[in-house]
Scaffold this active site. Structure first.
Site, PDB file in Angstrom:
ATOM      1  N   HIS A 142       0.801  -1.233   0.000  1.00 28.78           N
ATOM      2  CA  HIS A 142       0.000   0.000   0.000  1.00 28.78           C
ATOM      3  C   HIS A 142       0.839   1.292   0.000  1.00 28.78           C
ATOM      4  O   HIS A 142       0.784   2.085   0.936  1.00 28.78           O
ATOM      5  CB  HIS A 142      -1.016   0.019   1.139  1.00 28.78           C
ATOM      6  CG  HIS A 142      -0.557  -0.496   2.470  1.00 28.78           C
ATOM      7  ND1 HIS A 142       0.640  -0.158   3.050  1.00 28.78           N
ATOM      8  CD2 HIS A 142      -1.159  -1.345   3.345  1.00 28.78           C
ATOM      9  CE1 HIS A 142       0.757  -0.762   4.215  1.00 28.78           C
ATOM     10  NE2 HIS A 142      -0.319  -1.487   4.418  1.00 28.78           N
ATOM     11  N   ASP A 178      -6.367  -3.967   0.396  1.00 30.95           N
ATOM     12  CA  ASP A 178      -6.188  -3.749   1.837  1.00 30.95           C
ATOM     13  C   ASP A 178      -7.545  -3.671   2.534  1.00 30.95           C
ATOM     14  O   ASP A 178      -7.786  -2.817   3.383  1.00 30.95           O
ATOM     15  CB  ASP A 178      -5.360  -2.501   2.124  1.00 30.95           C
ATOM     16  CG  ASP A 178      -4.873  -2.434   3.570  1.00 30.95           C
ATOM     17  OD1 ASP A 178      -4.975  -3.455   4.288  1.00 30.95           O
ATOM     18  OD2 ASP A 178      -4.402  -1.362   3.993  1.00 30.95           O
TER      19      ASP A 178
END
Length: 442
Positions: free
Chosen positions: A233, A303
């Site tokens: 991320h 995520d």
């Protein structure tokens, strides 16, 4: 005349040859033939006229919260959300209760997911100071996606903030390891920058420097040990620029929310936009898009990190960080395809071919004869509005509630079985653990 279990006909197929009209035949869960199959027969024929068949989308970062935190998600509900959004496989994370850090806790999750999850799956094992001596064995367990290390934003034994601890983990393993890269020491020093009741101070506390400093440390340790790392991320333009010079050791994940949201999300969504690492301003978002365009970004992961409304409604900074994302990954990114931000081929590269390339997933990630018949079937022209009611996560909300997109998942096929079709779950859960080329069972 050749006979197959299923033939998907009249689709626009997207694979290593590019895009083109083609039929795809399935036998015993594997792709058996590709091309014009007018003379073949099948037990079932699925007409895919005006639809695109993509290699099954693999979401390589989800948190399904089981065991221990099942009030907000479990393996069944999270995987249902996945297949309803066109996702055929997931890599799930180890920050559960108990932590997934031992053979016993890992194998318990494999047992809990098999024939209960709706998609295929792999689980990460958390790397800690305590289990470093067992990691070489643990990372080779069937169904293990690899080792996940939290250098920041975790608690207890999952937090490995020090360079010596990270170096010991890297020296112990042989596969690519995944990292949450935020500098825990800097986070502790900067806590005073959080403003009570103001979630827009979250990216000030968790600044770009916090992320970049940790990523620089991590790359240095990867070079020192000669090991491969996967940085999860990425949220800053500085990290994209830095990692461009280190692609030999570092692969890069970006997320739909860092590509879609910006600083205005805090005004609209409040704590529901709160993530670690945080959603940042438009300049960082555009720089991450630059990393998608130039190839520095390897793959997309959602995520998916669900929390209940009650947990999100706590006043900042007591509010929980994380948002749902596995079900909205495909439609939000197809909207970007239709808006010209990336090609359909690049989307496929980042969600199937990319995971296959980085992690060596056996028989997945391509539409090719001999591979598992995992397909994400999409209608690129279909216009829909994402709603909280559509989301099947136990959390029951999405930051994209009310957002209208063009491009929609209409079918999810896992190992030849149509699991979702036109918004309906049509096959009971038959999820199995994935296999990996670096850890094939003997």
């Amino acid at each position: 005349m050749a006979h197959y279990d299923t033939i998907f006909k009249n689709a626009t197929l997207v694979n290593q040859d590019g895009e083109g009209l083609s039929d795809v035949a399935v036998r015993n869960g594997r792709i058996a033939a590709i091309g014009s199959l007018a003379d073949a027969s099948a037990d079932e024929v699925v007409d895919c006229k005006n639809l695109h068949i993509l290699p099954g989308v693999i979401d390589t970062q989800v948190h399904f919260r089981e065991p221990g935190l099942t009030h907000k998600e479990d393996l069944q509900s999270g995987s249902l959300s996945a297949v309803m959004g066109g996702v055929t496989g997931v890599f799930e994370m180890p920050n559960t209760n108990p932590l997934t850090t031992t053979r016993e806790t890992f194998e318990a999750k494999i047992a809990a997911g098999t024939n209960r999850m709706h998609c295929d799956f792999a689980f990460y094992i958390g790397g800690t100071h305590e289990n470093v001596g067992e990691l070489a064995t643990l990372e080779k367990l069937p169904g293990c996606a690899g080792i996940k290390v939290f250098m920041g934003s975790s608690t207890g034994s999952l937090l490995v903030a020090d360079d010596d601890g990270v170096e010991a983990i890297l020296r112990a393993i042989s596969r690519r390891a995944a990292f949450h890269s935020e500098d825990e020491y800097m986070l502790e020093q900067r806590k005073h920058l959080r403003v009570a009741g103001d979630p827009s101070s979250h990216p000030i506390w968790r600044s770009p420097e916090v992320a970049l400093n940790c990523t620089q440390r991590l790359v240095g340790l990867a070079r020192k040990t000669g090991k491969r790392i996967h940085v999860l991320h990425i949220s800053t333009g500085e990290e994209i620029a830095f990692l461009a010079d280190h692609k030999d050791v570092a692969s890069v994940e970006v997320t739909p929310h860092h590509l879609t949201l910006d600083e205005t999300a805090y005004t609209r969504l409040g704590t529901y936009a709160q993530m670690n690492p945080p959603v940042r301003d438009k300049a960082h978002r555009e720089a991450i898009w630059g990393g998608v365009a130039n190839g520095v970004a390897d793959i997309l992961g959602s995520d998916h990190a669900p929390h209940t409304r009650e947990e999100k409604d706590h006043p900042y900074p007591e509010s929980h960080s994380g948002m749902t994302g596995v079900q909205t990954l495909v439609p939000t990114m197809l909207a970007h395809v239709n808006n010209g931000r990336l090609s359909l081929a690049r989307f496929v590269d980042m969600t199937s071919a990319g995971p296959n390339r980085l992690f060596g997933i056996a028989n997945k990630g391509r539409i090719a004869v001999g591979y598992d018949a995992d397909f994400t079937v999409v209608d690129l022209k279909r216009r829909e509005t994402i709603t909280n009611d559509w989301v099947k996560s136990r959390a029951g909300w999405t930051p994209y509630d009310g957002v209208t997109v063009t491009g929609w998942p209409v079918g999810t096929v896992v190992r030849g079985k149509t699991v979702m079709w036109q918004g309906e779950l049509v096959t009971p859960s038959t999820g199995r653990p994935m296999q990996f080329l670096e850890a094939l069972p003997a």
